[in-house]
Design an enzyme around this catalytic site. Structure first.
Site, PDB file in Angstrom:
ATOM      1  N   CYS A   1       0.829  -1.211   0.000  1.00  0.00           N
ATOM      2  CA  CYS A   1       0.000   0.000   0.000  1.00  0.00           C
ATOM      3  C   CYS A   1       0.860   1.257   0.000  1.00  0.00           C
ATOM      4  CB  CYS A   1      -0.928  -0.003   1.209  1.00  0.00           C
ATOM      5  SG  CYS A   1      -1.937   1.493   1.325  1.00  0.00           S
TER       6      CYS A   1
ATOM      7  N   ARG B   1      -0.148   4.767   3.010  1.00  0.00           N
ATOM      8  CA  ARG B   1      -0.153   4.505   4.447  1.00  0.00           C
ATOM      9  C   ARG B   1       0.109   5.709   5.334  1.00  0.00           C
ATOM     10  NH1 ARG B   1       3.891  -0.395   4.664  1.00  0.00           N
ATOM     11  NH2 ARG B   1       4.232  -0.016   2.437  1.00  0.00           N
TER      12      ARG B   1
ATOM     13  N   TRP C   1      -9.281   5.587   0.013  1.00  0.00           N
ATOM     14  CA  TRP C   1      -9.835   6.217  -1.190  1.00  0.00           C
ATOM     15  C   TRP C   1      -8.969   5.802  -2.359  1.00  0.00           C
ATOM     16  CZ3 TRP C   1      -8.482   9.705   2.940  1.00  0.00           C
ATOM     17  CH2 TRP C   1      -7.169  10.195   2.874  1.00  0.00           C
TER      18      TRP C   1
ATOM     19  N   GLU D   1      -5.236   3.496 -10.272  1.00  0.00           N
ATOM     20  CA  GLU D   1      -5.802   2.154 -10.051  1.00  0.00           C
ATOM     21  C   GLU D   1      -6.942   1.902 -11.029  1.00  0.00           C
ATOM     22  OE1 GLU D   1      -6.297   3.007  -5.549  1.00  0.00           O
ATOM     23  OE2 GLU D   1      -6.069   0.832  -5.743  1.00  0.00           O
TER      24      GLU D   1
END
Ligand code: ARG
Length: 369
Positions: free
Chosen positions: A74, A77, A248, A253
């Site tokens: 991720c 973070r 979010w 992506e």
């Protein structure tokens, strides 16, 4: 109904007492306030008595946030401490899980002001498996294979769509963006529950372009909230197999993966054709050009709809800020380069130009067994 039998699993073994101790020590190290030894004693006693132990509300909140902090794939973070934790360990039964997933979506969507949120349902107990959501995410689009082999909708979910239909889902109209129902395995060995998501719980954004009016004719849209629902939240030797969580979106992506991948919505040829690009040779870089316009459109559309979204440049520099903060706190920040580097323009983001430590730490989100 063989397809869903494989989701049934053997009952959880006993909680590993050493894992429990490690977590309790971590909790007390980062949340000074005393009581470590008494808590260690209670936890050890509870594990000896019933094979597992129960986290306090504070331990659960901390554990869920640290699971995010330890998520090596991720890039987002930096805000791990702000994760909202909905403690729903008292919810039993598939219906209750479905109702709370809908409530999660409503709260997390916040009319477009997306709030990173996790809902934690009961853990598996020795001899008593808990319910779990079988969907990969709470909101995803159906995929239907047509007789000619092509797919309407999201090809990634052809098998899941077939499962939903086998279980009796009749909602799928064969469209490109049909929201899938929740499929909740009750954990008791019975048939999974199907639950349609109410329309007002699923915020979607139509994709338009700031300059090209024709873009809307591509008929693209995407949902506002990415809510992963098939990972197990692991804290101190306890597995929470049903703990859907969301952040979010980062535009890429959607613009560089979901709508662009050849095995997903595969929109680059359509965008290139509208742009009038030369697709007869790779050297025109028509794919790259189309990809940029698609990503411009996604970022523009979410902003126009008032829905929280970040871009890969901003998020890359935030990630390096996060990394520096973690180092300053005396922690390693585990990171998987191949997931952290954005799928578009990697080399013009700062996260590309270095490597990362990547140990597996717990608490974390792990694949369910
Ligand atoms: N990449 C996944 C998707 O498109 C979502 C993964 C989680 N993303 C996030 N921004 N929290 O739907």
């Amino acid at each position: 109904m063989r397809t869903w039998i494989k989701s049934l699993r053997p009952t959880e073994p006993r909680t590993d007492a050493r894992e429990a101790e490690r977590f309790i020590r971590l909790f007390h190290a980062e949340n000074p306030g005393g009581g470590l030894n008494a808590r260690l004693r209670d936890v050890a006693r509870e594990i000896a008595r019933r094979g597992t132990y129960t986290h306090t509300g504070e331990e659960l909140r901390f554990g869920a946030r640290v699971a995010w902090r330890n998520s090596n794939r991720c890039i987002g973070r930096l805000y791990w401490k702000s994760l909202r934790v909905r403690d729903r360990r008292h919810v039993t039964g598939a219906e209750g899980v479905a109702v709370e997933c809908v409530a999660h979506l409503r709260e997390a969507t916040g009319d477009g002001r997306i709030r990173p949120t996790i809902t934690v349902f009961p853990p598996d107990a020795p001899g008593r498996p808990a319910p779990r959501v079988l969907n990969e995410q709470l909101v995803r689009y159906a995929g239907y294979r047509r007789p000619d082999g092509s797919v309407a909708g999201d090809p990634r979910y052809v098998a899941f769509t077939a499962l939903a239909r086998e279980l009796g889902w009749r909602g799928g109209g064969g469209g490109r963006f049909d929201v899938l129902p929740l499929v909740v395995d009750p954990g008791t060995g019975g048939r999974p529950l199907l639950a349609n998501l109410p329309g007002d719980a699923v915020l979607e954004v139509p994709i338009t372009h700031p300059e090209f009016a024709w873009f809307v004719e591509l008929g693209l849209r995407w949902h506002a909230v990415p809510a992963i629902s098939n990972l197990c939240l692991e804290i101190g030797g306890v597995g929470y197999p049903c703990a859907p969580f969301n952040g979010w979106y980062m535009g890429a992506e959607i613009g560089a993966r979901n709508l662009a991948d050849a095995d997903r919505y595969d929109q680059l040829p359509a965008v290139a054709a509208r742009l009038g690009l030369d697709t007869s040779t790779e050297r025109s870089l028509w794919r790259d050009h189309a990809l940029v316009e698609l990503n411009v459109a996604v970022l523009h559309s979410f902003a126009a709809a008032g829905v929280t979204m970040t871009d890969h440049h901003t998020e890359s520099s935030r990630f390096l800020t996060h990394l520096a903060r973690e180092e300053k706190a005396g922690r390693t920040c585990p990171a998987d380069w191949s997931w952290i580097v954005p799928p578009i323009s990697g080399g013009v983001t700062p996260v590309f130009h270095r490597y990362y430590d990547n140990p597996t730490l717990t608490p974390n989100f792990v694949p369910r067994h």
